[in-house]
Enzyme design. Structure first.
Site, PDB file in Angstrom:
ATOM      1  CG  ASP A 100      -1.986   1.030   1.222  1.00 61.61           C
ATOM      2  OD1 ASP A 100      -1.954   1.921   0.356  1.00 61.61           O
ATOM      3  OD2 ASP A 100      -2.865   0.975   2.105  1.00 61.61           O
ATOM      4  CG  ASP A 111      -4.228   5.519  -0.327  1.00 55.88           C
ATOM      5  OD1 ASP A 111      -3.506   4.505  -0.425  1.00 55.88           O
ATOM      6  OD2 ASP A 111      -4.944   5.749   0.668  1.00 55.88           O
ATOM      7  CG  HIS A 171      -9.319   7.179   3.041  1.00 58.29           C
ATOM      8  ND1 HIS A 171      -8.373   8.012   2.486  1.00 58.29           N
ATOM      9  CD2 HIS A 171      -8.766   5.936   3.000  1.00 58.29           C
ATOM     10  CE1 HIS A 171      -7.302   7.306   2.135  1.00 58.29           C
ATOM     11  NE2 HIS A 171      -7.522   6.035   2.435  1.00 58.29           N
ATOM     12  CG  HIS A 179      -8.145   8.989   6.587  1.00 59.06           C
ATOM     13  ND1 HIS A 179      -8.877   7.851   6.342  1.00 59.06           N
ATOM     14  CD2 HIS A 179      -6.850   8.622   6.514  1.00 59.06           C
ATOM     15  CE1 HIS A 179      -8.040   6.830   6.141  1.00 59.06           C
ATOM     16  NE2 HIS A 179      -6.810   7.272   6.250  1.00 59.06           N
ATOM     17  CD  GLU A 204      -7.950   1.637   2.147  1.00 59.21           C
ATOM     18  OE1 GLU A 204      -6.962   0.899   2.248  1.00 59.21           O
ATOM     19  OE2 GLU A 204      -7.979   2.782   2.615  1.00 59.21           O
ATOM     20  CD  GLU A 295      -6.074   2.464  -0.933  1.00 56.07           C
ATOM     21  OE1 GLU A 295      -6.513   3.488  -0.398  1.00 56.07           O
ATOM     22  OE2 GLU A 295      -5.063   1.856  -0.525  1.00 56.07           O
TER      23      GLU A 295
END
Length: 311
Positions: A100, A111, A171, A179, A204, A295
């Site tokens: 990640d 992300d 998020h 976030h 994710e 993700e």
């Protein structure tokens, strides 16, 4: 420096020629290249530390910045493991690895994560999180209720015979904010929250053959600055000044401070207990089940979701 994106972005701000979209897509391009290169380094006998250092250094080489420490979470660890300084841990042939990584360009974040199954025994578990991710992305029509997104993710993962991890979520992100307050559940929920045009969303799905929840582990390797407070320990005061200068907005790794002061671990504990820092616990599957994660970051447009972290 503007650290917030207007979530109700107008048409001009979502134009492909806008600075926001250019930077967001650049971060995604760097992310896609780095994660593909890093996946090739994950093999039995390789050190986790070497992979993490490669990811972070390569991100900077390509013109991006690290949005959060490279997470390399193995088997029943779902998230928040990043190697310690000069970590000697190596991958084994039985590992299911979640890689990640986060990249930002002027605070606009990409992300994304993927699962690498070195054991070759958990292909369906890996597919469950992958299929859940791509299915929910295809179904996004703004404005979309986040509970409905969770229901799609849950249905797909359960169709493979596995459980979604119910207390982990995606998020919504803003400039320099990982976030922003709205989470994307991995299970069906009743919610009044929606994602809409202009939102930048990290989705994710996590799938497991265990209980379906994670619990906090004892270790913390990733931290986030909260506020400055008086501290007595000289090493803690020194480390706090470095953090305020280098990492005021986004998470950082303890190992990044190893060359700043030999007492950095004590300093970090002191700063957490003083309320200056937040420490992210490693997240472990409640029944120690195997966990997969997939993700992408998407930009919500009038036509649906545009994946930024995919070539």
């Amino acid at each position: 420096m503007d650290k917030n994106i207007n979530n109700n972005a107008d048409e001009d701000s979502l134009n492909e020629e806008s600075e926001m979209v250019k930077k967001l897509m650049k971060a995604g391009e760097i992310h896609a290249e780095v994660i593909e290169e890093a996946e090739k380094l994950i093999k039995p006998g390789a050190k986790l530390y070497d992979v993490a250092e490669y990811v972070e250094n390569r991100t900077r080489e390509l013109g991006g910045e690290v949005a959060f420490p490279c997470n390399i979470s193995i088997n029943d660890i779902a998230a928040h493991y990043t190697p310690v300084y000069k970590d000697e841990k190596t991958f084994s042939e039985n590992d299911v690895v979640k890689l990640d990584i986060g990249v930002h360009v002027d605070g606009y974040i990409a992300d994304g994560a993927r699962t690498i199954d070195l054991s070759c025994s958990y292909n369906d578990l890996k597919k469950a999180s992958e299929d859940a991710l791509y299915t929910v992305i295809k179904e996004i029509v703004p404005p979309m209720n986040i509970g409905d997104m969770g229901a799609i993710i849950q249905e797909v993962i359960e169709s493979y015979g596995y459980k979604p991890v119910s207390n982990l979520s995606g998020h919504v992100m803003e400039q320099y904010v990982l976030h922003s307050g709205i989470s994307i559940p991995n299970v069906k929920e009743k919610s009044k929250d929606y994602i809409d045009v202009g939102d930048i969303v990290a989705i994710e799905p996590f799938a497991t053959d265990g209980y379906g929840e994670v619990m906090d582990g004892n270790e913390k390797y990733i931290f986030k600055y909260i506020k400055s407070r008086p501290v007595r320990l000289p090493s803690a005061r020194k480390i706090l000044k470095i953090i305020e200068k280098k990492y005021p907005y986004l998470p950082f790794a303890g190992r990044w401070l190893a060359t700043e002061d030999s007492k950095y671990k004590i300093a970090l504990r002191t700063l957490m207990s003083s309320g200056c820092l937040y420490g992210y616990s490693t997240l472990i599957e409640k029944n120690h089940g195997m966990v997969s994660q997939t993700e992408h970051t998407v930009l919500i447009t009038e036509n649906g979701a545009k994946i930024t972290t995919k070539r």
